[in-house]
Design a protein around this motif. Structure first.
Motif, mmCIF file in Angstrom:
data_model
loop_
_atom_site.group_PDB
_atom_site.id
_atom_site.type_symbol
_atom_site.label_atom_id
_atom_site.label_comp_id
_atom_site.label_asym_id
_atom_site.label_seq_id
_atom_site.Cartn_x
_atom_site.Cartn_y
_atom_site.Cartn_z
ATOM 1 N N LEU A 263 0.629 -1.162 0.018
ATOM 2 C CA LEU A 263 -0.211 0.054 0.400
ATOM 3 C C LEU A 263 0.964 1.425 0.112
ATOM 4 O O LEU A 263 1.131 2.240 0.791
ATOM 5 N N GLY A 264 1.980 0.934 -1.406
ATOM 6 C CA GLY A 264 2.399 2.137 -0.351
ATOM 7 C C GLY A 264 2.913 3.181 -2.228
ATOM 8 O O GLY A 264 1.577 3.590 -2.134
ATOM 9 N N ARG A 265 3.947 3.720 -2.085
ATOM 10 C CA ARG A 265 3.635 4.991 -3.555
ATOM 11 C C ARG A 265 2.959 4.771 -4.862
ATOM 12 O O ARG A 265 1.468 4.865 -5.206
ATOM 13 N N LEU A 266 3.097 3.110 -5.304
ATOM 14 C CA LEU A 266 1.794 2.953 -6.241
ATOM 15 C C LEU A 266 0.684 2.228 -6.101
ATOM 16 O O LEU A 266 -0.623 1.740 -6.128
ATOM 17 N N ALA B 12 1.767 -5.685 -5.285
ATOM 18 C CA ALA B 12 2.380 -4.022 -5.818
ATOM 19 C C ALA B 12 3.308 -3.853 -3.624
ATOM 20 O O ALA B 12 3.494 -2.952 -3.654
ATOM 21 N N SER B 13 3.553 -4.444 -3.476
ATOM 22 C CA SER B 13 5.359 -4.853 -3.072
ATOM 23 C C SER B 13 6.282 -4.792 -3.407
ATOM 24 O O SER B 13 6.659 -4.986 -4.688
ATOM 25 N N PRO B 14 7.188 -4.488 -2.628
ATOM 26 C CA PRO B 14 8.907 -3.929 -3.088
ATOM 27 C C PRO B 14 8.812 -5.772 -3.853
ATOM 28 O O PRO B 14 8.700 -6.263 -3.794
ATOM 29 N N SER B 15 10.094 -4.598 -4.847
ATOM 30 C CA SER B 15 10.744 -5.743 -6.181
ATOM 31 C C SER B 15 10.774 -7.225 -5.467
ATOM 32 O O SER B 15 10.745 -8.123 -6.117
ATOM 33 N N GLU C 280 -1.061 1.946 7.536
ATOM 34 C CA GLU C 280 -1.342 2.177 5.442
ATOM 35 C C GLU C 280 -3.158 1.112 5.602
ATOM 36 O O GLU C 280 -3.814 1.017 5.057
ATOM 37 N N GLU D 252 3.041 -6.198 -9.822
ATOM 38 C CA GLU D 252 3.358 -5.494 -10.380
ATOM 39 C C GLU D 252 5.172 -5.915 -11.305
ATOM 40 O O GLU D 252 5.719 -6.388 -10.512
ATOM 41 N N LYS D 253 5.685 -4.889 -11.672
ATOM 42 C CA LYS D 253 7.079 -4.908 -12.945
ATOM 43 C C LYS D 253 8.358 -4.410 -10.753
ATOM 44 O O LYS D 253 8.327 -3.687 -10.498
ATOM 45 N N HIS E 80 8.604 -9.884 -5.358
ATOM 46 C CA HIS E 80 7.233 -10.378 -6.320
ATOM 47 C C HIS E 80 7.854 -11.771 -6.748
ATOM 48 O O HIS E 80 6.574 -12.519 -6.556
ATOM 49 N N SER F 252 -0.109 -4.870 4.106
ATOM 50 C CA SER F 252 0.931 -4.451 4.453
ATOM 51 C C SER F 252 1.346 -4.921 5.275
ATOM 52 O O SER F 252 1.189 -5.127 6.733
ATOM 53 N N TYR G 294 -3.101 2.902 -15.570
ATOM 54 C CA TYR G 294 -2.564 2.005 -14.135
ATOM 55 C C TYR G 294 -4.436 1.001 -14.572
ATOM 56 O O TYR G 294 -4.610 -0.094 -13.739
ATOM 57 N N MET H 3 2.526 -1.386 -17.320
ATOM 58 C CA MET H 3 1.285 -0.579 -17.608
ATOM 59 C C MET H 3 1.564 0.274 -19.121
ATOM 60 O O MET H 3 0.278 0.536 -19.315
HETATM 61 P P1 NAI Z 1 6.738 0.947 -1.275
HETATM 62 O O1 NAI Z 1 8.282 1.136 -1.197
HETATM 63 O O2 NAI Z 1 6.213 2.981 -1.980
HETATM 64 O O3 NAI Z 1 5.329 0.143 -0.695
HETATM 65 C C1 NAI Z 1 5.781 -1.141 -0.574
HETATM 66 C C2 NAI Z 1 4.664 -0.976 0.061
HETATM 67 O O4 NAI Z 1 4.896 -2.489 -0.093
HETATM 68 C C3 NAI Z 1 4.025 -0.584 1.915
HETATM 69 O O5 NAI Z 1 3.479 -0.636 1.780
HETATM 70 C C4 NAI Z 1 5.175 -1.585 2.382
HETATM 71 O O6 NAI Z 1 4.715 -1.045 3.923
HETATM 72 C C5 NAI Z 1 4.393 -3.054 1.673
HETATM 73 N N1 NAI Z 1 5.487 -4.176 2.053
HETATM 74 C C6 NAI Z 1 7.054 -4.248 2.176
HETATM 75 N N2 NAI Z 1 7.263 -5.370 2.533
HETATM 76 C C7 NAI Z 1 6.022 -6.291 3.023
HETATM 77 C C8 NAI Z 1 5.939 -7.753 3.073
HETATM 78 N N3 NAI Z 1 6.535 -7.889 3.359
HETATM 79 N N4 NAI Z 1 4.430 -7.554 3.278
HETATM 80 C C9 NAI Z 1 3.218 -7.385 2.946
HETATM 81 N N5 NAI Z 1 3.732 -5.670 2.361
HETATM 82 C C10 NAI Z 1 4.905 -5.164 2.624
HETATM 83 O O7 NAI Z 1 6.801 0.574 -3.498
HETATM 84 P P2 NAI Z 1 6.422 1.024 -3.934
HETATM 85 O O8 NAI Z 1 6.569 2.961 -5.244
HETATM 86 O O9 NAI Z 1 4.817 1.390 -3.896
HETATM 87 O O10 NAI Z 1 6.165 0.384 -5.191
HETATM 88 C C11 NAI Z 1 5.711 -1.066 -5.100
HETATM 89 C C12 NAI Z 1 6.253 -1.543 -6.730
HETATM 90 O O11 NAI Z 1 5.726 -0.715 -7.468
HETATM 91 C C13 NAI Z 1 7.575 -2.371 -6.565
HETATM 92 O O12 NAI Z 1 8.173 -3.750 -6.722
HETATM 93 C C14 NAI Z 1 8.336 -1.271 -7.956
HETATM 94 O O13 NAI Z 1 8.873 -2.338 -8.350
HETATM 95 C C15 NAI Z 1 6.967 -1.225 -8.934
HETATM 96 N N6 NAI Z 1 6.216 0.038 -9.564
HETATM 97 C C16 NAI Z 1 6.023 0.099 -10.403
HETATM 98 C C17 NAI Z 1 5.447 1.208 -10.920
HETATM 99 C C18 NAI Z 1 5.079 1.245 -12.627
HETATM 100 O O14 NAI Z 1 5.245 2.303 -13.649
HETATM 101 N N7 NAI Z 1 4.164 0.148 -13.041
HETATM 102 C C19 NAI Z 1 5.643 2.669 -10.654
HETATM 103 C C20 NAI Z 1 6.115 2.319 -8.973
HETATM 104 C C21 NAI Z 1 6.563 1.613 -8.811
#
Ligand code: NAI
Length: 344
Positions: free
Chosen positions: A14-17, A76-79, A44, A99-100, A82, A39, A296, A129
Protein backbone atom coordinates in the motif's frame (compact mmCIF):
# COMPACT_ATOMS: atom_id res chain seq x y z
CA UNK A 1 -17.90 -15.07 -19.68
CA UNK A 2 -19.72 -15.68 -16.39
CA UNK A 3 -22.33 -12.91 -16.32
CA UNK A 4 -22.57 -10.85 -13.17
CA UNK A 5 -19.60 -12.51 -11.49
CA UNK A 6 -17.42 -10.23 -9.38
CA UNK A 7 -13.75 -10.96 -8.91
CA UNK A 8 -12.66 -10.56 -5.29
CA UNK A 9 -9.14 -9.22 -5.06
CA UNK A 10 -6.61 -9.10 -2.22
CA UNK A 11 -3.91 -6.45 -2.65
CA UNK A 12 -0.47 -6.59 -1.05
CA UNK A 13 1.57 -3.37 -0.79
CA UNK A 14 0.00 0.00 0.00
CA UNK A 15 2.89 2.32 -0.81
CA UNK A 16 3.44 4.89 -3.59
CA UNK A 17 1.81 2.72 -6.26
CA UNK A 18 -0.10 0.14 -4.21
CA UNK A 19 -2.36 2.83 -2.74
CA UNK A 20 -3.28 3.97 -6.26
CA UNK A 21 -4.02 0.37 -7.31
CA UNK A 22 -6.20 0.09 -4.18
CA UNK A 23 -8.26 3.14 -5.22
CA UNK A 24 -8.65 1.74 -8.73
CA UNK A 25 -9.58 -1.79 -7.63
CA UNK A 26 -12.07 -0.43 -5.08
CA UNK A 27 -13.83 2.07 -7.33
CA UNK A 28 -12.89 2.05 -10.97
CA UNK A 29 -12.58 -1.51 -12.25
CA UNK A 30 -15.78 -3.19 -13.50
CA UNK A 31 -16.68 -6.62 -12.02
CA UNK A 32 -14.03 -6.20 -9.32
CA UNK A 33 -14.27 -5.97 -5.54
CA UNK A 34 -11.30 -5.03 -3.39
CA UNK A 35 -11.93 -7.54 -0.62
CA UNK A 36 -8.62 -7.45 1.29
CA UNK A 37 -5.52 -5.30 1.72
CA UNK A 38 -2.16 -6.23 3.20
CA UNK A 39 0.91 -4.26 4.26
CA UNK A 40 3.50 -4.66 6.99
CA UNK A 41 2.53 -1.16 8.16
CA UNK A 42 -0.72 -1.51 10.21
CA UNK A 43 -1.66 2.19 9.81
CA UNK A 44 -1.65 1.81 6.01
CA UNK A 45 -3.96 -1.20 6.29
CA UNK A 46 -6.38 0.58 8.63
CA UNK A 47 -6.44 3.72 6.51
CA UNK A 48 -7.11 1.81 3.27
CA UNK A 49 -9.80 -0.33 4.93
CA UNK A 50 -11.61 2.71 6.29
CA UNK A 51 -11.28 4.96 3.25
CA UNK A 52 -12.08 2.31 0.67
CA UNK A 53 -14.49 0.18 2.71
CA UNK A 54 -12.36 -2.98 2.44
CA UNK A 55 -13.69 -5.89 4.56
CA UNK A 56 -10.40 -7.62 5.41
CA UNK A 57 -7.02 -6.21 6.45
CA UNK A 58 -3.77 -8.07 7.07
CA UNK A 59 -0.23 -7.31 8.18
CA UNK A 60 0.87 -10.82 7.18
CA UNK A 61 0.70 -11.93 3.53
CA UNK A 62 0.32 -15.63 4.31
CA UNK A 63 -2.74 -14.87 6.44
CA UNK A 64 -4.33 -13.09 3.47
CA UNK A 65 -3.68 -16.14 1.27
CA UNK A 66 -5.83 -18.22 3.65
CA UNK A 67 -8.90 -16.07 2.87
CA UNK A 68 -11.20 -18.38 0.88
CA UNK A 69 -13.37 -15.49 -0.33
CA UNK A 70 -10.61 -14.19 -2.61
CA UNK A 71 -10.22 -15.07 -6.30
CA UNK A 72 -7.09 -13.09 -7.13
CA UNK A 73 -4.01 -11.51 -5.59
CA UNK A 74 -2.62 -8.17 -6.75
CA UNK A 75 1.05 -7.67 -5.80
CA UNK A 76 2.44 -4.15 -5.30
CA UNK A 77 5.00 -4.96 -2.63
CA UNK A 78 8.73 -4.13 -2.99
CA UNK A 79 10.38 -5.86 -5.94
CA UNK A 80 12.44 -8.26 -3.82
CA UNK A 81 9.21 -9.94 -2.65
CA UNK A 82 7.51 -10.39 -6.03
CA UNK A 83 8.77 -13.86 -6.96
CA UNK A 84 8.13 -15.49 -3.61
CA UNK A 85 4.70 -13.88 -3.26
CA UNK A 86 3.71 -14.88 -6.82
CA UNK A 87 4.69 -18.50 -6.18
CA UNK A 88 2.83 -18.60 -2.86
CA UNK A 89 -0.33 -17.11 -4.39
CA UNK A 90 -0.30 -19.48 -7.37
CA UNK A 91 0.26 -22.45 -5.08
CA UNK A 92 -2.71 -21.31 -2.96
CA UNK A 93 -4.89 -21.39 -6.11
CA UNK A 94 -5.23 -17.67 -6.92
CA UNK A 95 -5.02 -15.69 -10.14
CA UNK A 96 -2.07 -13.31 -9.82
CA UNK A 97 -1.15 -9.83 -11.00
CA UNK A 98 2.35 -8.65 -10.08
CA UNK A 99 4.01 -5.29 -10.41
CA UNK A 100 7.23 -5.09 -12.41
CA UNK A 101 9.96 -6.26 -12.38
CA UNK A 102 9.16 -9.97 -12.33
CA UNK A 103 12.36 -10.72 -10.44
CA UNK A 104 15.65 -9.14 -9.52
CA UNK A 105 17.66 -12.29 -10.35
CA UNK A 106 17.37 -14.79 -13.18
CA UNK A 107 17.09 -17.84 -10.89
CA UNK A 108 13.95 -16.52 -9.20
CA UNK A 109 12.42 -15.32 -12.49
CA UNK A 110 12.90 -18.79 -13.99
CA UNK A 111 11.39 -20.37 -10.88
CA UNK A 112 8.28 -18.20 -11.28
CA UNK A 113 8.00 -19.17 -14.93
CA UNK A 114 7.91 -22.80 -13.83
CA UNK A 115 5.23 -22.03 -11.25
CA UNK A 116 3.09 -20.17 -13.81
CA UNK A 117 3.38 -23.07 -16.26
CA UNK A 118 2.36 -25.47 -13.50
CA UNK A 119 -0.92 -23.54 -13.06
CA UNK A 120 -2.16 -22.95 -16.63
CA UNK A 121 -5.76 -22.39 -15.51
CA UNK A 122 -4.84 -19.50 -13.27
CA UNK A 123 -4.35 -16.08 -14.87
CA UNK A 124 -0.93 -14.51 -14.45
CA UNK A 125 -0.19 -10.95 -15.52
CA UNK A 126 2.80 -8.65 -15.09
CA UNK A 127 2.38 -4.88 -14.65
CA UNK A 128 3.97 -3.55 -17.83
CA UNK A 129 1.27 -0.90 -17.89
CA UNK A 130 2.81 1.17 -20.69
CA UNK A 131 1.49 -1.41 -23.14
CA UNK A 132 -1.98 -0.31 -21.95
CA UNK A 133 -1.30 3.42 -22.33
CA UNK A 134 -3.33 4.92 -25.14
CA UNK A 135 -0.34 6.42 -27.01
CA UNK A 136 1.95 3.39 -26.67
CA UNK A 137 -0.87 1.05 -27.75
CA UNK A 138 -1.61 3.30 -30.73
CA UNK A 139 2.06 3.28 -31.76
CA UNK A 140 2.03 -0.53 -31.63
CA UNK A 141 -1.04 -0.63 -33.90
CA UNK A 142 0.63 1.75 -36.35
CA UNK A 143 3.76 -0.42 -36.46
CA UNK A 144 1.69 -3.54 -37.02
CA UNK A 145 -0.12 -1.77 -39.86
CA UNK A 146 3.26 -1.06 -41.50
CA UNK A 147 3.21 2.72 -40.93
CA UNK A 148 7.02 2.95 -40.50
CA UNK A 149 8.06 -0.18 -42.39
CA UNK A 150 10.29 -2.53 -40.40
CA UNK A 151 11.21 -1.09 -36.96
CA UNK A 152 15.01 -1.23 -36.59
CA UNK A 153 16.02 1.13 -33.78
CA UNK A 154 14.41 2.28 -30.56
CA UNK A 155 15.53 5.24 -28.46
CA UNK A 156 14.04 5.64 -24.99
CA UNK A 157 14.27 8.19 -22.18
CA UNK A 158 12.85 7.24 -18.80
CA UNK A 159 13.75 9.87 -16.23
CA UNK A 160 12.03 10.38 -12.87
CA UNK A 161 11.52 13.91 -11.56
CA UNK A 162 14.25 15.25 -9.28
CA UNK A 163 11.50 16.36 -6.89
CA UNK A 164 10.59 12.67 -6.35
CA UNK A 165 14.11 11.92 -5.07
CA UNK A 166 13.22 11.92 -1.31
CA UNK A 167 10.42 9.38 -1.98
CA UNK A 168 12.72 7.31 -4.15
CA UNK A 169 15.53 7.28 -1.54
CA UNK A 170 13.07 6.02 1.06
CA UNK A 171 11.88 3.30 -1.37
CA UNK A 172 15.47 2.32 -2.31
CA UNK A 173 16.83 2.32 1.24
CA UNK A 174 14.00 0.26 2.76
CA UNK A 175 14.22 -2.49 0.11
CA UNK A 176 16.66 -3.38 -2.67
CA UNK A 177 15.13 -2.02 -5.90
CA UNK A 178 17.40 -3.85 -8.36
CA UNK A 179 19.03 -0.56 -9.39
CA UNK A 180 18.38 1.90 -12.20
CA UNK A 181 18.15 -0.62 -15.04
CA UNK A 182 16.00 -3.32 -13.41
CA UNK A 183 13.79 -0.83 -11.59
CA UNK A 184 13.46 2.14 -13.96
CA UNK A 185 14.64 1.18 -17.46
CA UNK A 186 12.74 -2.14 -17.32
CA UNK A 187 9.62 -0.53 -18.85
CA UNK A 188 11.63 0.67 -21.85
CA UNK A 189 13.45 -2.66 -22.18
CA UNK A 190 10.07 -4.39 -22.36
CA UNK A 191 8.75 -1.86 -24.90
CA UNK A 192 11.85 -2.36 -27.06
CA UNK A 193 11.24 -6.13 -27.26
CA UNK A 194 7.54 -5.47 -27.96
CA UNK A 195 8.08 -2.94 -30.73
CA UNK A 196 11.17 -4.44 -32.37
CA UNK A 197 9.77 -7.98 -32.21
CA UNK A 198 13.18 -9.53 -31.45
CA UNK A 199 15.22 -10.32 -28.35
CA UNK A 200 18.32 -8.57 -27.01
CA UNK A 201 21.73 -10.19 -27.43
CA UNK A 202 24.40 -7.88 -26.04
CA UNK A 203 24.62 -4.82 -23.80
CA UNK A 204 26.98 -2.08 -22.81
CA UNK A 205 25.73 0.08 -19.95
CA UNK A 206 27.27 3.01 -18.12
CA UNK A 207 26.11 5.36 -15.39
CA UNK A 208 27.01 7.88 -12.74
CA UNK A 209 25.69 9.90 -9.80
CA UNK A 210 26.50 13.58 -10.06
CA UNK A 211 23.84 15.51 -8.19
CA UNK A 212 22.66 12.80 -5.77
CA UNK A 213 25.96 11.14 -4.87
CA UNK A 214 24.20 9.06 -2.19
CA UNK A 215 22.98 6.84 -5.04
CA UNK A 216 26.56 5.79 -5.73
CA UNK A 217 26.76 4.62 -2.09
CA UNK A 218 23.87 2.25 -2.90
CA UNK A 219 25.95 0.96 -5.81
CA UNK A 220 23.39 2.54 -8.13
CA UNK A 221 23.41 5.34 -10.70
CA UNK A 222 21.39 8.55 -10.80
CA UNK A 223 21.69 8.69 -14.60
CA UNK A 224 22.57 5.77 -16.85
CA UNK A 225 22.67 4.76 -20.48
CA UNK A 226 22.62 1.40 -22.23
CA UNK A 227 23.38 0.51 -25.80
CA UNK A 228 21.73 -2.77 -26.76
CA UNK A 229 22.30 -5.00 -29.77
CA UNK A 230 19.12 -6.91 -30.62
CA UNK A 231 18.76 -9.89 -32.99
CA UNK A 232 18.60 -9.15 -36.75
CA UNK A 233 20.99 -6.20 -36.23
CA UNK A 234 18.28 -4.16 -34.55
CA UNK A 235 19.34 -1.55 -32.00
CA UNK A 236 18.29 0.06 -28.72
CA UNK A 237 19.49 3.23 -26.99
CA UNK A 238 18.22 3.69 -23.45
CA UNK A 239 18.66 6.63 -21.10
CA UNK A 240 17.34 6.18 -17.57
CA UNK A 241 17.58 8.54 -14.64
CA UNK A 242 16.27 9.97 -11.40
CA UNK A 243 17.25 13.61 -11.82
CA UNK A 244 14.90 15.29 -14.28
CA UNK A 245 14.59 18.98 -13.37
CA UNK A 246 11.49 19.68 -15.48
CA UNK A 247 9.36 16.72 -14.33
CA UNK A 248 8.73 13.13 -15.47
CA UNK A 249 10.32 12.64 -18.86
CA UNK A 250 9.17 9.51 -20.66
CA UNK A 251 9.98 9.64 -24.35
CA UNK A 252 10.25 6.95 -27.00
CA UNK A 253 11.28 6.99 -30.63
CA UNK A 254 11.03 4.04 -32.98
CA UNK A 255 12.88 4.33 -36.27
CA UNK A 256 11.73 2.10 -39.10
CA UNK A 257 12.75 1.47 -42.69
CA UNK A 258 9.96 3.74 -44.00
CA UNK A 259 9.57 6.33 -41.25
CA UNK A 260 9.65 6.83 -37.53
CA UNK A 261 7.30 7.29 -34.60
CA UNK A 262 7.77 9.41 -31.50
CA UNK A 263 5.81 9.20 -28.27
CA UNK A 264 6.00 11.91 -25.60
CA UNK A 265 8.81 13.92 -27.22
CA UNK A 266 7.55 16.90 -25.26
CA UNK A 267 6.30 15.21 -22.07
CA UNK A 268 3.37 17.56 -21.56
CA UNK A 269 1.10 17.57 -18.55
CA UNK A 270 -1.93 18.35 -20.73
CA UNK A 271 -2.92 20.59 -23.64
CA UNK A 272 -2.67 23.84 -21.70
CA UNK A 273 -0.04 26.43 -22.61
CA UNK A 274 0.69 29.17 -20.06
CA UNK A 275 1.88 32.49 -21.48
CA UNK A 276 3.23 34.67 -18.69
CA UNK A 277 6.35 36.46 -17.44
CA UNK A 278 8.31 33.20 -17.78
CA UNK A 279 7.54 33.01 -21.50
CA UNK A 280 5.39 30.35 -23.20
CA UNK A 281 5.21 27.35 -20.89
CA UNK A 282 3.98 23.79 -21.44
CA UNK A 283 4.06 22.13 -18.04
CA UNK A 284 5.40 18.59 -17.66
CA UNK A 285 3.73 15.54 -16.08
CA UNK A 286 5.12 15.26 -12.55
CA UNK A 287 5.34 11.51 -12.03
CA UNK A 288 4.22 8.01 -12.95
CA UNK A 289 0.88 8.27 -11.17
CA UNK A 290 -0.08 11.28 -13.28
CA UNK A 291 1.37 10.20 -16.65
CA UNK A 292 0.09 6.63 -16.53
CA UNK A 293 -3.13 7.10 -14.54
CA UNK A 294 -5.22 5.62 -17.36
CA UNK A 295 -2.77 2.79 -18.06
CA UNK A 296 -2.85 1.57 -14.43
CA UNK A 297 -6.63 1.32 -14.72
CA UNK A 298 -6.56 -0.31 -18.15
CA UNK A 299 -4.16 -3.05 -17.03
CA UNK A 300 -6.36 -3.89 -14.03
CA UNK A 301 -9.43 -4.00 -16.29
CA UNK A 302 -7.55 -6.43 -18.55
CA UNK A 303 -6.53 -8.63 -15.58
CA UNK A 304 -10.11 -8.92 -14.28
CA UNK A 305 -11.49 -9.40 -17.78
CA UNK A 306 -8.97 -12.20 -18.49
CA UNK A 307 -10.11 -14.01 -15.32
CA UNK A 308 -13.77 -13.67 -16.28
CA UNK A 309 -13.12 -14.85 -19.83
CA UNK A 310 -10.82 -17.72 -18.80
CA UNK A 311 -7.87 -16.58 -20.92
CA UNK A 312 -4.31 -15.32 -20.35
CA UNK A 313 -3.50 -11.59 -20.79
CA UNK A 314 -1.07 -10.47 -23.50
CA UNK A 315 1.71 -9.55 -21.03
CA UNK A 316 3.04 -12.95 -19.99
CA UNK A 317 5.53 -14.43 -17.57
CA UNK A 318 7.87 -14.86 -20.57
CA UNK A 319 7.90 -11.06 -20.99
CA UNK A 320 8.89 -10.84 -17.35
CA UNK A 321 11.70 -13.39 -17.72
CA UNK A 322 13.14 -11.86 -20.91
CA UNK A 323 13.02 -8.28 -19.63
CA UNK A 324 14.65 -9.37 -16.38
CA UNK A 325 17.42 -11.07 -18.38
CA UNK A 326 18.02 -7.85 -20.31
CA UNK A 327 17.78 -5.59 -17.26
CA UNK A 328 20.15 -7.84 -15.36
CA UNK A 329 22.66 -7.78 -18.23
CA UNK A 330 22.52 -3.95 -18.16
CA UNK A 331 23.18 -3.99 -14.42
CA UNK A 332 26.10 -6.40 -14.83
CA UNK A 333 27.58 -4.28 -17.61
CA UNK A 334 27.21 -1.07 -15.56
CA UNK A 335 28.88 -2.72 -12.55
CA UNK A 336 31.69 -4.44 -14.48
CA UNK A 337 32.33 -1.91 -17.24
CA UNK A 338 32.25 -4.83 -19.71
CA UNK A 339 30.19 -5.67 -22.78
CA UNK A 340 27.76 -8.34 -21.52
CA UNK A 341 25.84 -11.07 -23.37
CA UNK A 342 22.16 -11.37 -22.43
CA UNK A 343 21.76 -14.83 -20.86
CA UNK A 344 18.70 -16.75 -19.76
P1 NAI B 1 6.75 1.46 -1.58
O1 NAI B 1 8.01 1.20 -0.86
O2 NAI B 1 6.20 2.85 -1.62
O3 NAI B 1 5.60 0.54 -0.95
C1 NAI B 1 5.78 -0.81 -0.63
C2 NAI B 1 4.57 -1.32 0.16
O4 NAI B 1 4.72 -2.71 0.42
C3 NAI B 1 4.38 -0.64 1.51
O5 NAI B 1 3.00 -0.56 1.78
C4 NAI B 1 5.03 -1.64 2.46
O6 NAI B 1 4.55 -1.53 3.78
C5 NAI B 1 4.59 -2.95 1.83
N1 NAI B 1 5.42 -4.12 2.19
C6 NAI B 1 6.77 -4.16 2.30
N2 NAI B 1 7.16 -5.42 2.59
C7 NAI B 1 6.03 -6.17 2.66
C8 NAI B 1 5.77 -7.54 2.95
N3 NAI B 1 6.76 -8.40 3.20
N4 NAI B 1 4.50 -7.97 2.96
C9 NAI B 1 3.49 -7.11 2.71
N5 NAI B 1 3.67 -5.80 2.43
C10 NAI B 1 4.92 -5.34 2.42
O7 NAI B 1 6.92 0.88 -3.04
P2 NAI B 1 6.20 1.34 -4.41
O8 NAI B 1 6.89 2.49 -4.99
O9 NAI B 1 4.73 1.43 -4.20
O10 NAI B 1 6.57 0.10 -5.35
C11 NAI B 1 5.96 -1.15 -5.18
C12 NAI B 1 6.25 -2.00 -6.40
O11 NAI B 1 5.66 -1.37 -7.53
C13 NAI B 1 7.74 -2.14 -6.72
O12 NAI B 1 7.98 -3.44 -7.15
C14 NAI B 1 7.99 -1.16 -7.85
O13 NAI B 1 9.01 -1.61 -8.74
C15 NAI B 1 6.64 -1.15 -8.55
N6 NAI B 1 6.35 0.13 -9.19
C16 NAI B 1 5.88 0.10 -10.46
C17 NAI B 1 5.60 1.26 -11.14
C18 NAI B 1 5.04 1.20 -12.50
O14 NAI B 1 5.07 2.22 -13.18
N7 NAI B 1 4.51 0.09 -12.95
C19 NAI B 1 5.81 2.58 -10.51
C20 NAI B 1 6.25 2.49 -9.13
C21 NAI B 1 6.52 1.31 -8.52
Amino acid sequence: MKQGKQISVGLVGLGRLGRQHADNLAHRIPNCKLMAVCSVIPEEVEEAQQELNVPYGYTNYEDMLRNQELDAIFIASPSSYHCEQIEQALEAGFHVFSEKPLGLYMEEALRVRKAVRKHPNQVFMLGFMRRYDRSYAYAKKQIEAGAIGEPVLIRCYGIDPAQAMPGFMQFAKSNYSGGLFLDMAIHDLDLARWYLGVEAERVWAIGGSHRYTELAELNDAETGAALVQFADNKMGIFVAGRNCAHGYHIETEIIGTQGSLRIGTVPEKNQVMILDDRGVVRECANGFLERFEQAYMNEAVEFVQAILEGRQPKVTVEDGVLSTALGYACKESFESGQLVDVRM
